[in-house]
Enzyme design. Structure first.
Site, PDB file in Angstrom:
ATOM      1  N   LYS A 180      43.367  35.452  28.535  1.00  0.00           N
ATOM      2  CA  LYS A 180      43.568  34.744  29.800  1.00  0.00           C
ATOM      3  C   LYS A 180      43.143  33.285  29.635  1.00  0.00           C
ATOM      4  CE  LYS A 180      42.461  35.370  34.739  1.00  0.00           C
ATOM      5  NZ  LYS A 180      41.719  36.212  35.712  1.00  0.00           N
ATOM      6  N   SER A 234      44.504  38.118  39.365  1.00  0.00           N
ATOM      7  CA  SER A 234      44.923  36.848  38.819  1.00  0.00           C
ATOM      8  C   SER A 234      45.290  36.910  37.333  1.00  0.00           C
ATOM      9  CB  SER A 234      43.798  35.821  39.017  1.00  0.00           C
ATOM     10  OG  SER A 234      42.663  36.182  38.266  1.00  0.00           O
ATOM     11  N   SER A 242      40.878  41.117  39.586  1.00  0.00           N
ATOM     12  CA  SER A 242      41.868  40.379  38.795  1.00  0.00           C
ATOM     13  C   SER A 242      42.261  41.004  37.466  1.00  0.00           C
ATOM     14  CB  SER A 242      41.379  38.955  38.545  1.00  0.00           C
ATOM     15  OG  SER A 242      41.456  38.205  39.730  1.00  0.00           O
TER      16      SER A 242
END
Lengths: 484, 492
Positions: free
Chosen positions: B80, B156, B180
């Site tokens: 990420k 996310s 997330s």
């Protein structure tokens, strides 16, 4: 004399003192080298003290050692569960735009509460109560290129200082005059120097803000009192300002003011005070300050100023005043005692050290350790005076050289201060001094020690240049009939 | 024969070890897949093709020579875009950090990549500063759900979830502040675990709400998650919140079964607003667990009713402080118009650099921490947080794990919630209680809804008992075998 009107106005002063723990090897929340002074800007930094995205603080436990030491010195109450808060405000020297500090509200606690520092003045002792003290980090430093904050075209930021450990000490508003504030700060300085947690010779090692009010009225905080010496002046000015305002029938206001070296000017009014939005720093877990830890530090506590002042009086026969002045700076007191190990004329060492040598150092803003001054040089010097080899006049001429590491003997040789070895000349002089002092000759019959007086007179008459061995020999011959 | 990039991390690990395939083979297979489908998915913010191939060759050489290599040697990993990787952009999906190159490695990268020899193939897309549940708010555009390109992948960590579902990578890392990792795992039909708070170092992870978030794997299989987690978990001297609790070898115990487990079903997870398709699949999974010998009981977590506002108060408050450092002085975006004092320039920079959702959360968080509101909002939220944690602790007196749906529904269509923050926040209603409590939780695919979109279930464990979660999840996975299903993106 105080006027009647002024006595209605009692000043109340509280001080906030930031001490930089500049004796630590590393910063408060990262392992960057803390000895940053004089180094290339922004070279003593890492992701943590630069506040880079993702970096996290960790606590330097040596800073906690320092805080525990101070708590012992002040007799403050340590809060056993230590945790940090964030103080949020935007400023270019603050890389995260928040400071990690301890807070005594909103569920937070300071590192330690209470404690006192006793000061002595006008023959009375006053205990100045402390409110609290806590640990926090120093921001970076703004460098205003080619001017000051107003006039320079660009401002650069040096983060070498960012993250250096600070202890902020807050007194209760119990100080009643600028003079008292000065005496208090001197004592605090002395304690801090004896705890060896701050190198006071470094610029900005101790910084003072003051809260000033006239009893019953709103207070003003005065910032940027850059030098220790200016505290008294800044306070005097601000008290006068507030009293004048009250005399005119106006009220003082809660505000923050700036000391510019001459006067205080408004920095922020209450309405525009920063809203710091204190809240817990979740990146640092609470630290238990266990009793063992506290006791350990207690065992290793150094001698503190009050004990030392008493001991210096006892051991070296110093007056309380002299002992106090010497103890103001641990380095000076240590040096004095080192000299006293080599030479027993404690009084002379004290006089020369405090009056002459410290005068020169203070004038040039130097500490003993930053010069070549060594106890053996002082010993050599005092011995030279005591043995009559050197007169006061020559000594005064020489004394500024002692901090450069030049011994008196060496200096005299270089100066061409030559010994007078002319027997005839000395004989003549001795006869004159003996005949000029019939009463001392009388004394000599009872007190053989008085002999030293004649040696001194000879040295004085020759500006210390008479050969000491020869002088003694001549005098002894001439005076032996009076001595047993 | 499936293509190499469709294999699991464990399978790839074993094939590389036995030299059946090389690391270079699998890295190239992933990049081929990326070239084929990335234009549809937009899972990555940057790919490191040259560097990854070079590193793969180095590892292959080592293996050939019989030299010692790490536990993840040669396996492709996507991370990420808020996990700092030295020498690469770490942007948190924001214009604010566009062009910011991290000068240091986060601890998870140090462990997984530098020590255990995983190969980073790129950074994955995300909601700006991890604030969102759809991966639509990224400066680098939205990511699309591989199961249906009209739908969001969740957020996310949507890039990591989508990259796994589309077989663009073998392993991936996400981060989970309020769901997330679990939300994209659920919406993309893969596995993902948020570890116990303090289990994995946050050093180098760009903070959104630092008291809530953890890094964790998103993966094709349960074992892959275990493989990644056990190689990155554990005390880190650089993160004071990591806990000195030994890390089990999850792979050693993962097949131990759940016959002795008591499994709690919290009422509150099956309330109003739960999509019947989702409930059906989750109930189905519970039946499987019962059949496999575990004891199923009902439990109650009465305070999680307040979890959502509590979470948003805490998260926004922390965000307002955590994101204060982005002022344009040292790195990242800086406004072109530098007229005025520093406050004006800071404000302009932040106004231009942050997107609307980030600005909204900073403003709300600043408000909640302000004098006069602090007690009413932040302090109260902390108190409720404690109550929620106690609810879980009480439930764990009787249960080993808790089971509930991950999300109230399946993935929604792109654009449908972007303008309605409240609807977007409601997405997190079942995931945020876990972050408030600090416990570990995994989302696992447990079937598909009538619209063909995957359904995720949550397996919540005791503090530091990720092993219980893995055991439960492994039983289910092996029974249900949904991990074998793949979205059809063509290209093979």
């Amino acid at each position: 004399m105080k006027s009647k009107v002024d006595s209605k106005f009692t000043p109340m002063i509280g001080l906030e003192i930031h001490c930089q723990l500049n004796t630590l090897k590393t910063k408060l929340f990262c392992s960057c080298n803390a000895q940053f002074r004089g180094e290339e800007p922004n070279t003593y930094t890492c992701p943590v003290c630069l506040g880079l995205p993702g970096s996290l603080p960790t606590v330097n436990e040596n800073a906690i050692d320092c805080a525990i030491k101070l708590a012992h010195a002040f007799d403050s109450k340590i809060n056993k569960r230590m945790y940090f808060f964030r103080k949020n405000y935007f400023y270019p020297d603050l890389p995260q735009n928040f400071q990690i500090t301890q807070y005594n509200k909103a569920g937070g606690v300071a590192f330690a509460d209470g404690g006192t520092i006793s000061i002595k003045f006008d023959n009375k002792i006053k205990n100045i109560e402390l409110d609290r003290f806590h640990l926090e980090n120093d921001p970076g430093k703004l460098v205003h290129e080619g001017g000051d904050i107003e006039s320079s075209n660009e401002t650069l930021v040096d983060y070498n200082r960012s993250g250096i450990a600070l202890i902020e000490i807050v007194t209760k508003p119990v100080i009643e005059s600028p003079r008292e504030a000065r005496i208090f700060l001197k004592k605090l300085r002395s304690i801090i120097s004896h705890c060896e947690i701050v190198d006071l010779t470094k610029d900005g090692a101790m910084r003072v803000d003051a809260n000033i009010s006239i009893k019953g009225h709103a207070r003003a905080e005065v910032k940027n009192i850059n030098s220790f010496k200016e505290v008294e002046r800044a306070l005097k000015w601000e008290i006068k300002r507030q009293i004048n305002k009250l005399k005119k029938g106006q009220e003082t206001e809660q505000e923050t003011r700036n000391w510019n070296g001459k006067i205080t000017t408004l920095l922020r009014s209450k309405e525009s005070e920063n809203e710091y939005r204190y809240f817990p720093e979740a990146d640092l877990v609470p630290i238990e300050i266990k009793q063992d830890w506290i006791d350990d530090i207690k065992e290793k506590m150094p001698e503190l100023p009050d004990e030392r002042i008493a001991r210096l009086q006892e051991e070296y026969g110093l007056k309380e005043y002299d002992a106090t002045v010497i103890t103001e700076d641990k380095e000076v007191a240590d040096f004095y005692e080192e000299c006293c190990k080599l030479n027993e004329n404690y009084e002379a060492i004290k006089n020369w050290l405090m009056n002459d040598i410290m005068g020169i150092l203070n004038e040039e803003n130097l500490s003993i350790s930053s010069t070549e001054l060594k106890p053996k040089l002082v010993d050599e010097f005092i011995s030279a005076i005591d043995s009559g080899k050197v007169t006061t006049k020559i000594a005064k001429k020489y004394i500024s050289k002692i901090i450069k590491g030049i011994g008196i003997k060496k200096w005299m040789k270089k100066q061409g201060v030559k010994k007078i070895t002319d027997k005839e000349k000395l004989n003549e002089l001795a006869d004159k001094i003996i005949s000029d002092n019939p009463d001392v000759v009388e004394d000599l019959k009872k007190k053989p020690k008085t002999f030293q007086y004649f040696v001194g007179q000879m040295m004085k008459a020759t500006r210390g240049q008479a050969d000491i061995q020869l002088t003694r020999k001549i005098l002894k011959e001439k005076l032996k009939k009076y001595m047993k | 024969m499936p293509s190499l990039n469709q294999l699991s991390g464990i399978e790839i690990r074993d094939k590389i070890r036995t030299q059946e395939i090389s690391s270079e083979d699998i890295v190239l297979a992933c990049f081929k897949r990326i070239n084929d489908v990335e234009s549809k998915i937009n899972a990555f913010t940057e790919v490191f093709e040259k560097e990854a191939v070079k590193r793969a060759k180095e590892i292959d050489k080592k293996i050939k020579k019989g030299e010692k290599v790490g536990n993840l040697a040669g396996i492709p990993l996507a991370v990420k875009d808020l996990i700092s990787v030295k020498g690469h952009q770490t942007s948190a999906g924001s214009k604010m950090l566009n062009g910011y190159i991290s000068p240091y490695d986060s601890t998870v990268i140090e462990r997984l990549v530098r020590k255990q020899d995983a190969i980073i193939i790129g950074t994955t897309n995300m909601d700006e500063f991890a604030m969102g549940s759809s991966t639509e708010s990224s400066f680098y555009g939205a990511t699309y759900n591989p199961w249906n390109l009209k739908f969001v992948p969740g957020g996310s960590s949507g890039g990591s979830g989508a990259a796994i579902a589309a077989d663009e990578t073998i392993l991936s890392l996400g981060s989970d502040t309020g769901g997330s990792i679990r939300c994209p795992a659920a919406y993309c039909g893969v596995a993902g675990i948020k570890p116990t708070y303090g289990r994995v170092s946050r050093y180098g992870i760009i903070a959104y709400a630092n008291s809530l978030e953890q890094v964790g794997p998103i993966s094709k299989t349960v074992k892959d998650s275990a493989l990644v987690l056990q190689n990155m978990a554990g005390k880190d001297p650089k993160d004071a919140t990591t806990v000195d609790e030994s890390v089990e070898n999850y792979l050693d115990i993962i097949e131990n079964g759940i016959e002795d487990f008591t499994i709690g079903i919290p009422n509150e997870f099956y309330g109003e607003g739960l999509d019947p398709d989702v409930e059906k699949q989750v109930r189905n999974a519970i039946k499987i667990l019962e059949k496999k010998g575990s004891n199923i009981i009902k439990v109650s977590l009465p305070h999680i009713e307040y979890a959502l506002p509590t979470y948003y108060l805490i998260a926004m408050s922390e965000a307002s402080s955590n994101l204060a450092r982005f002022d344009g002085i040292r790195y990242g975006y800086k406004t072109d118009n530098t007229d005025g004092n520093f406050n004006e320039v800071f404000s302009r920079t932040r106004g231009e650099g942050f997107g609307p959702e980030v600005r909204r959360r900073i403003i709300l968080g600043t408000y909640a921490l302000s004098a006069g509101y602090f007690e009413m909002f932040y302090i109260k939220a902390l108190k409720v947080r404690t109550l929620i944690r106690q609810d879980f602790l009480k439930a764990y007196e009787k249960c080993d794990v808790l089971i509930g749906p991950t999300m109230p529904a399946t993935a929604f269509e792109i654009g449908t919630k972007l303008d309605d923050p409240i609807q977007m926040y409601l997405e997190d209603i079942l995931t945020v209680p876990i972050n408030l409590a600090g416990i570990p939780s995994m989302s696992l695919n447990c079937g598909f809804a009538s619209n063909g979109m995957p359904v995720g279930m949550q397996i919540m464990g005791k503090f530091f008992k990720e092993s219980d979660i893995f055991r439960t999840a492994y039983v289910l996975e092996q029974e249900m075998k949904y991990f074998k299903q793949r979205p059809d993106l063509g290209g093979y």
